[in-house]
Design an enzyme around this catalytic site. Structure first.
Site, PDB file in Angstrom:
ATOM      1  N   TYR A   1       0.932  -1.438   0.135  1.00 16.75           N
ATOM      2  CA  TYR A   1      -0.130   0.011   0.017  1.00 16.75           C
ATOM      3  C   TYR A   1       0.903   1.219  -0.169  1.00 16.75           C
ATOM      4  O   TYR A   1       1.983   1.069   0.109  1.00 16.75           O
ATOM      5  CB  TYR A   1      -0.729   0.083   1.238  1.00 16.75           C
ATOM      6  CG  TYR A   1      -0.295   0.318   2.616  1.00 16.75           C
ATOM      7  CD1 TYR A   1       0.461  -0.812   3.264  1.00 16.75           C
ATOM      8  CD2 TYR A   1      -0.592   1.750   3.098  1.00 16.75           C
ATOM      9  CE1 TYR A   1       0.999  -0.388   4.433  1.00 16.75           C
ATOM     10  CE2 TYR A   1       0.314   1.906   4.476  1.00 16.75           C
ATOM     11  CZ  TYR A   1       1.049   0.893   4.925  1.00 16.75           C
ATOM     12  OH  TYR A   1       1.456   1.152   6.277  1.00 16.75           O
TER      13      TYR A   1
ATOM     14  N   LEU B   1      10.897   1.372   7.335  1.00 15.59           N
ATOM     15  CA  LEU B   1      10.386   1.906   6.081  1.00 15.59           C
ATOM     16  C   LEU B   1      11.159   3.251   5.737  1.00 15.59           C
ATOM     17  O   LEU B   1      11.306   3.911   6.646  1.00 15.59           O
ATOM     18  CB  LEU B   1       8.854   2.163   6.090  1.00 15.59           C
ATOM     19  CG  LEU B   1       8.179   2.449   4.816  1.00 15.59           C
ATOM     20  CD1 LEU B   1       8.144   1.691   3.988  1.00 15.59           C
ATOM     21  CD2 LEU B   1       7.044   3.136   5.114  1.00 15.59           C
TER      22      LEU B   1
ATOM     23  N   ARG C   1       7.891   4.048  -4.597  1.00 20.05           N
ATOM     24  CA  ARG C   1       8.110   3.423  -3.471  1.00 20.05           C
ATOM     25  C   ARG C   1       6.964   2.154  -3.691  1.00 20.05           C
ATOM     26  O   ARG C   1       7.507   0.977  -3.309  1.00 20.05           O
ATOM     27  CB  ARG C   1       7.856   4.093  -2.296  1.00 20.05           C
ATOM     28  CG  ARG C   1       8.178   3.206  -0.992  1.00 20.05           C
ATOM     29  CD  ARG C   1       8.032   3.770   0.367  1.00 20.05           C
ATOM     30  NE  ARG C   1       6.780   4.535   0.716  1.00 20.05           N
ATOM     31  CZ  ARG C   1       6.410   5.292   1.556  1.00 20.05           C
ATOM     32  NH1 ARG C   1       7.436   5.577   2.448  1.00 20.05           N
ATOM     33  NH2 ARG C   1       5.224   5.707   1.768  1.00 20.05           N
TER      34      ARG C   1
ATOM     35  N   GLU D   1      11.857   1.907  14.540  1.00 17.34           N
ATOM     36  CA  GLU D   1      10.819   3.037  14.174  1.00 17.34           C
ATOM     37  C   GLU D   1       9.649   3.279  15.031  1.00 17.34           C
ATOM     38  O   GLU D   1       9.383   2.222  15.792  1.00 17.34           O
ATOM     39  CB  GLU D   1      10.647   3.035  12.628  1.00 17.34           C
ATOM     40  CG  GLU D   1       9.908   1.786  12.121  1.00 17.34           C
ATOM     41  CD  GLU D   1       9.695   1.849  10.855  1.00 17.34           C
ATOM     42  OE1 GLU D   1       9.531   2.712  10.175  1.00 17.34           O
ATOM     43  OE2 GLU D   1       9.175   0.607  10.159  1.00 17.34           O
TER      44      GLU D   1
ATOM     45  N   LYS E   1       6.429  -1.782   1.808  1.00 16.22           N
ATOM     46  CA  LYS E   1       5.373  -1.334   2.571  1.00 16.22           C
ATOM     47  C   LYS E   1       4.209  -2.315   2.352  1.00 16.22           C
ATOM     48  O   LYS E   1       3.126  -2.239   1.716  1.00 16.22           O
ATOM     49  CB  LYS E   1       4.853   0.094   1.932  1.00 16.22           C
ATOM     50  CG  LYS E   1       4.165   0.802   2.741  1.00 16.22           C
ATOM     51  CD  LYS E   1       4.121   2.315   2.405  1.00 16.22           C
ATOM     52  CE  LYS E   1       3.106   3.602   3.308  1.00 16.22           C
ATOM     53  NZ  LYS E   1       3.089   3.302   4.585  1.00 16.22           N
TER      54      LYS E   1
HETATM   55  N1  PDD Z   1       2.665   4.912   7.865  1.00 13.46           N
HETATM   56  N2  PDD Z   1       7.059   3.609   9.169  1.00 13.46           N
HETATM   57  C1  PDD Z   1       6.204   3.020   9.166  1.00 13.46           C
HETATM   58  C2  PDD Z   1       6.194   1.459  10.020  1.00 13.46           C
HETATM   59  C3  PDD Z   1       5.104   3.491   8.566  1.00 13.46           C
HETATM   60  O1  PDD Z   1       3.827   2.861   8.299  1.00 13.46           O
HETATM   61  C4  PDD Z   1       5.355   4.835   8.104  1.00 13.46           C
HETATM   62  C5  PDD Z   1       3.997   5.331   7.337  1.00 13.46           C
HETATM   63  C6  PDD Z   1       6.476   5.569   7.882  1.00 13.46           C
HETATM   64  C7  PDD Z   1       6.438   6.942   7.412  1.00 13.46           C
HETATM   65  O2  PDD Z   1       6.388   6.810   5.948  1.00 13.46           O
HETATM   66  P1  PDD Z   1       5.907   8.299   5.238  1.00 13.46           P
HETATM   67  O3  PDD Z   1       6.936   9.410   5.560  1.00 13.46           O
HETATM   68  O4  PDD Z   1       6.384   7.700   3.878  1.00 13.46           O
HETATM   69  O5  PDD Z   1       4.670   8.448   5.575  1.00 13.46           O
HETATM   70  C8  PDD Z   1       7.451   4.960   8.722  1.00 13.46           C
HETATM   71  C9  PDD Z   1       1.522   5.378   6.806  1.00 13.46           C
HETATM   72  C10 PDD Z   1       1.213   6.950   6.753  1.00 13.46           C
HETATM   73  C11 PDD Z   1       0.466   4.565   7.263  1.00 13.46           C
HETATM   74  O6  PDD Z   1       0.477   3.486   7.548  1.00 13.46           O
HETATM   75  O7  PDD Z   1      -0.724   5.225   7.496  1.00 13.46           O
END
Ligand code: PDD
Length: 286
Positions: free
Chosen positions: A33, A205, A52, A180, A147
């Protein structure tokens, strides 16, 4: 007005059953996703999110469900039909529908779902006061760079954090080092004013907001060191924060109930948040 979802070639009210029972996303979490922020209807960092998405799909040997140009059109049309000013676009691609069998199906056609909802940006109080995080064991797999929609350990950690009154869980590896958050990247600022965050790899991620944060720090002359930090280091840090597409750059002011720095959002964090809001066209929105 009912929200409209794109589902495999059709635009449907979001409550309408539309995904097959034997969709492998449903039965195996065999899919990926993306979450993309839109400000005044305009997607932010769209190409990097699509890069990505393509990478996640490639790693799992799932084909792109349509060309990148066609996907851009679907995103634009789904946004148009929902008419939400500041939105989050959710894209999910699964390996497709086939009788349940762990092996990849032959000739499976990937499923694509696109939904849009109002952006759940942080509340003013969360930005002004910072948020709490709690540390919990990282129970995820070794390919967190993908992801994947398989998010059960993230869901359990986030739920436990919420039940402990915290906004987020920071996940900790077997060596006591933070990887994280359950849905955000994690950072501390040490006493010398250097940002420390986990390097890219299978444990985290590669956040798009992380890329933006790095650019903002570079422009502001704030050094970043990419290395793992321990929970003890985090508790002794001058500042802490997290980043994600919808949380933006969010100050963390308590870890496991203990105040960080002077207990208020740190000056470097606030400076980088301002730079990020400016760059994303969010300065007048947040
Ligand atoms: N989450 N790490 C994890 C495990 C995440 O699920 C996310 C993002 C990030 C940050 O990635 P980005 O900056 O590309 O949003 C880091 C999304 C927003 C979600 O699952 O809703």
């Amino acid at each position: 007005m009912a929200r409209i979802a794109y589902v495999n070639g059709r635009y449907l009210p979001i409550g309408r059953p539309a995904v097959a029972i034997e969709d492998r996303g449903y039965q195996f979490a065999d899919g990926v996703y993306e979450v993309i922020k839109c400000v005044f209807g305009q997607p932010r960092d769209l190409e990097r999110h699509l890069d990505r998405l393509e990478r996640s799909l490639r790693e799992l040997r799932i084909a792109m469900p349509m060309s990148r140009a066609a996907l851009r059109r679907v995103i634009a049309e789904t946004l148009r039909r929902n008419a939400i000013r500041h939105a989050i676009v959710y894209i999910q691609v699964s390996r497709g529908t086939a009788p349940r069998n762990h092996l990849f199906p032959k000739n499976a056609v990937p499923s694509l779902v696109v939904t849009v909802r109002r952006a759940p940006f942080p509340k003013p109080a969360e930005i002004e006061d910072g948020v709490d995080v709690v540390t919990l064991p990282d129970q995820r797999w070794k390919r967190c760079d993908i992801k994947s929609i398989s998010l059960l350990p993230n869901v359990l950690a986030k739920q436990q954090a919420a039940e402990q009154g915290a906004r987020e869980a920071w996940l900790v590896d077997a060596d006591g080092r933070v990887t994280e958050g359950s849905s955000a990247n994690a950072y501390i600022v040490d006493q010398s004013g250097t940002i420390i965050t986990r390097p890219l790899g299978g444990e985290i991620l590669g956040g798009i907001t992380r890329q933006n944060l790095f650019a903002a720090a570079k422009a502001a002359g704030v050094p970043i060191v990419e290395r793992a930090f321990t929970v003890a280091e985090a508790r002794a840090a001058r500042e802490a924060f997290l980043t994600s597409t919808s949380s933006l750059v969010l100050p963390v002011t308590r870890i496991d109930g203990q105040s960080i720095g002077n207990g208020k959002p740190g000056s470097i964090t606030c400076r980088l948040l301002d730079a990020y809001l400016q760059a994303q066209g969010l300065a007048a929105v947040i």
